[in-house]
Design an enzyme around this catalytic site. Structure first.
Site, short mmCIF file in Angstrom:
data_model
loop_
_atom_site.label_atom_id
_atom_site.label_comp_id
_atom_site.label_asym_id
_atom_site.label_seq_id
_atom_site.Cartn_x
_atom_site.Cartn_y
_atom_site.Cartn_z
N THR A 25 15.62 101.21 42.26
CA THR A 25 14.49 100.94 41.37
C THR A 25 14.95 100.44 40.00
OG1 THR A 25 14.46 103.29 40.82
CG2 THR A 25 12.91 102.55 42.46
N THR A 26 16.01 101.05 39.47
CA THR A 26 16.50 100.63 38.16
C THR A 26 17.00 99.19 38.24
OG1 THR A 26 17.24 102.90 37.92
CG2 THR A 26 17.93 101.36 36.23
N ASP A 69 16.40 108.80 37.51
CA ASP A 69 15.76 108.00 38.55
C ASP A 69 14.75 107.03 37.93
OD1 ASP A 69 15.17 107.35 41.24
OD2 ASP A 69 13.34 108.52 41.07
N ASP A 104 16.48 109.50 47.59
CA ASP A 104 17.12 108.18 47.54
C ASP A 104 18.08 108.04 48.72
OD1 ASP A 104 15.82 107.74 45.18
OD2 ASP A 104 17.60 107.56 43.92
P1 ADP Z 1 19.18 102.28 41.11
O1 ADP Z 1 17.95 102.98 40.65
O2 ADP Z 1 19.05 100.81 40.91
O3 ADP Z 1 19.62 102.67 42.47
P2 ADP Z 1 21.53 103.70 40.21
O4 ADP Z 1 21.61 104.43 38.94
O5 ADP Z 1 21.47 104.47 41.47
O6 ADP Z 1 20.30 102.72 40.07
O7 ADP Z 1 22.77 102.71 40.26
C1 ADP Z 1 22.99 101.85 41.33
C2 ADP Z 1 24.17 100.94 41.04
O8 ADP Z 1 25.37 101.70 40.87
C3 ADP Z 1 24.41 100.00 42.19
O9 ADP Z 1 24.63 98.69 41.68
C4 ADP Z 1 25.67 100.55 42.83
O10 ADP Z 1 26.43 99.56 43.49
C5 ADP Z 1 26.39 101.10 41.64
N1 ADP Z 1 27.43 102.09 41.98
C6 ADP Z 1 27.34 103.19 42.76
N2 ADP Z 1 28.52 103.83 42.85
C7 ADP Z 1 29.39 103.12 42.09
C8 ADP Z 1 30.76 103.27 41.74
N3 ADP Z 1 31.50 104.28 42.20
N4 ADP Z 1 31.31 102.34 40.91
C9 ADP Z 1 30.57 101.35 40.45
N5 ADP Z 1 29.29 101.15 40.72
C10 ADP Z 1 28.70 102.02 41.53
MG MG Z 2 20.33 104.47 43.17
#
Ligand code: ADP
Ligand code: MG
Length: 546
Positions: free
Chosen positions: A99-100, A66, A389
């Site tokens: 957040t990332t 996270d 989240d």
């Molecule tokens: P954040 O802290 O920004 O939410 P995450 O590690 O949760 O970071 O990653 C979010 C990203 O992962 C988003 O751009 C989302 O669209 C992408 N994402 C989620 N599920 C998938 C998937 N199955 N395939 C590709 N991208 C995905």
């Molecule tokens: Mg996320």
């Protein structure tokens, strides 16, 4: 930057003894700090992102994926890097997810700005270009958003937020809990996340988690002689001590003969008895008291068959009001039957190591609890973050009723739109808008890299796929460009909106700084006593900057 073991592993960015940096030097250093920070959390993005293990000076560990948690736990002193931490915190507060994404976009904007600075483009022009681009991006985002807030969409949104997190295995059942919980606490189209309380208990797997149609309070009965279970509970919430002030510390009384002492004690007993009688008269059979309860009062309450909890937390009291319809009473004299709340049953139960009070079967409760199980503490904690989240994104979707399709699809589409828009802008600002467009591609690029795919190929494929459809993204499980709408990867519009806006603002702000001066004295001693949240200033003499 992150200081392991509390010593020695800082990255030195500014030479010792320097107390002022101006112009390009200041910019270069700030950009570098921001870039390093973004680079640090980049590997955690997306379902295939890696986790970080954070170790503090006492050896306590947190294993997480996270973004905001990583940044919060890191020991960061550099002022520009702190501005990016602020970005993550804003994102967390406003949406609870993304957040990332927000931080790596900000980092990439800074990186692109550096190239422009090399080309002798003035920082003010870059900042202006970024602002123009951010505004246009919001407009473009509206264009690719979908209107939806049905249950099916909410499920997809919750599952997308939990994909690849510690909760992966029980994703579907947890998503169900989250959707149910958020819909339950919704009031007039708004959701206060404080009304969903997550009670983390280890010792079982996540899919054994459940929703309580009411509130779980992390307390036990105030006295073992009290009933363990009450059906058709009538609940009193009291913010008033059921005790007579401790005389030894609070007052002095002069007693001249023993009979006076007895009279005094009798009087005290009577007062306690009267207070308990007030509660009995109200018709309550359950009592949550935010203050203490005297032993004698406990005895009388037990005899009256009342289940009482003492020193309940303020937050629990608020949730109990919302769940049971009770009115918090601040003076026991005012307590009446009208103030009581209701629940089908209230009971004490031991789960694993915890003794808890369940207030269940509430009628249309506007606050509820989720019992979250995880095999160990670290596992349960990481699942809790994923759950938070998910609550954030489901709430945002239910409030805004607008979603976007994920997997890098929106970033590619916005990038494309901004590139076209840049062509319509004259002067050097055009270059900044184009740089902004390119910077957004860091999201799909990183998703590809973290999935072990070739990021250049992925970007090329994505760009060409976007000639025909706006929903084409990178499915990191298939390892190819596909229609992410079909894949069910859905995010609230607010995640992207906020991420782009705060990333742009932070980059702009950092770019406008051309002079860093060590503020006198106040920051002597470095980062240790500095609150991560505050912008603070620079450590005296500006030695280690991260
Ligand atoms: P954040 O802290 O920004 O939410 P995450 O590690 O949760 O970071 O990653 C979010 C990203 O992962 C988003 O751009 C989302 O669209 C992408 N994402 C989620 N599920 C998938 C998937 N199955 N395939 C590709 N991208 C995905
Ligand atoms: Mg996320």
């Amino acid at each position: 930057m992150a200081q392991l073991g509390g010593q020695g592993q800082q990255i030195l960015i500014l030479p010792e003894g320097t107390d002022r940096f101006m112009g390009r030097d200041a910019q270069r250093l700030n950009i570098l700090a921001g870039k390093i920070l973004a680079e640090t959390i980049r590997t955690t993005l997306g379902p295939k992102g890696m986790d970080k293990m954070l170790v503090d000076s006492l050896g306590d560990i947190v294993v997480t994926n996270d973004g905001v948690t990583i940044l919060r736990e890191m020991d960061i002193a550099h002022p520009a890097a702190k501005m990016l931490v602020e970005v993550a915190k804003t994102q967390e507060d406003e949406v609870g997810d993304g957040t990332t994404t927000a931080v790596i976009i900000a980092g990439e904007l800074l990186k692109k700005a550096e190239d422009l600075l090399e080309m002798d483009i003035h920082p003010t022009i870059i900042a202006m270009g970024y602002r123009t681009a951010a505004m246009k991006a919001q407009e473009l985002l509206e264009g690719i958003s979908l209107e939806a807030s049905d249950k099916d969409t909410l499920m997809k949104v919750a599952m997308t937020a939990m994909t690849g997190k510690g909760s992966e295995k029980a994703k579907e059942s947890l998503a169900q809990l989250v959707v149910e919980a958020v819909m339950q606490v919704e009031e007039d189209g708004e959701i206060d996340k404080d009304n969903i309380n997550i009670q983390r208990i280890q010792g079982a797997t996540a899919d054994e988690s459940k929703i309580v149609n009411g509130i779980v309070v992390d307390k036990s009965r105030a006295d073992n002689a009290m009933p363990k279970k009450i059906e058709n509970a009538k609940i009193a919430l009291l913010k008033y001590p059921i005790e007579v002030k401790d005389l030894e510390t609070d007052a002095k009384i002069k007693l001249t003969d023993p009979s006076q002492m007895q009279a005094f004690l009798d009087n005290e007993e009577q007062m306690i008895k009267d207070m308990v009688q007030k509660i009995i008269d109200s018709g309550a059979n359950v009592l949550f008291c935010q203050k203490g309860i005297d032993d004698l009062a406990l005895h009388h309450l037990s005899r009256a068959g009342i289940l009482a909890v003492k020193r309940a937390k303020k937050s629990d009291m608020t949730r109990l009001e919302k769940a049971t319809g009770a009115q918090l009473v601040t003076n026991i004299e005012d307590l009446t039957a009208e103030d009581l709340g209701e629940a089908g049953q209230v009971y004490e139960k031991k789960i694993f190591d915890d003794v808890l009070i369940f207030v269940e079967e509430c009628k249309d409760p506007k606050a509820i609890s989720i019992i979250l199980r995880g095999s160990t503490r670290h596992v349960a904690e990481e699942i809790e973050r994923a759950l938070e989240d998910a609550i954030g994104v489901v709430a945002a979707t239910l409030e805004d009723k607008k979603v976007v399709i994920g997997g890098g699809a929106p970033e590619i589409e916005l990038s494309k739109g901004l590139r076209n828009f840049a062509d319509s802008i004259s002067g050097r600002e055009q270059l900044a808008v184009a740089a902004f467009a390119e910077a957004l591609e860091i999201v799909p690029k990183t998703l590809a890299e973290n999935a072990g795919l070739d990021s250049i190929d992925a970007l090329v494929d994505l760009r060409s796929a976007h000639e025909t459809s706006v929903y084409m993204g990178l499915d990191v499980f298939l390892g190819e460009v596909t229609d992410m709408k079909e894949s069910g990867v859905v995010e609230p519009q607010r995640v992207k909106k906020q991420a782009i806006q705060s990333a742009a603002e932070a980059a702009e702000m950092i770019l406008r700084i051309d002079d860093m001066i060590a503020a006198s004295g106040a920051f002597e001693g470095g980062s240790d006593d500095m609150d991560m949240g505050g912008m603070g200033g620079m450590p005296g003499g500006m030695p280690p900057m991260m």
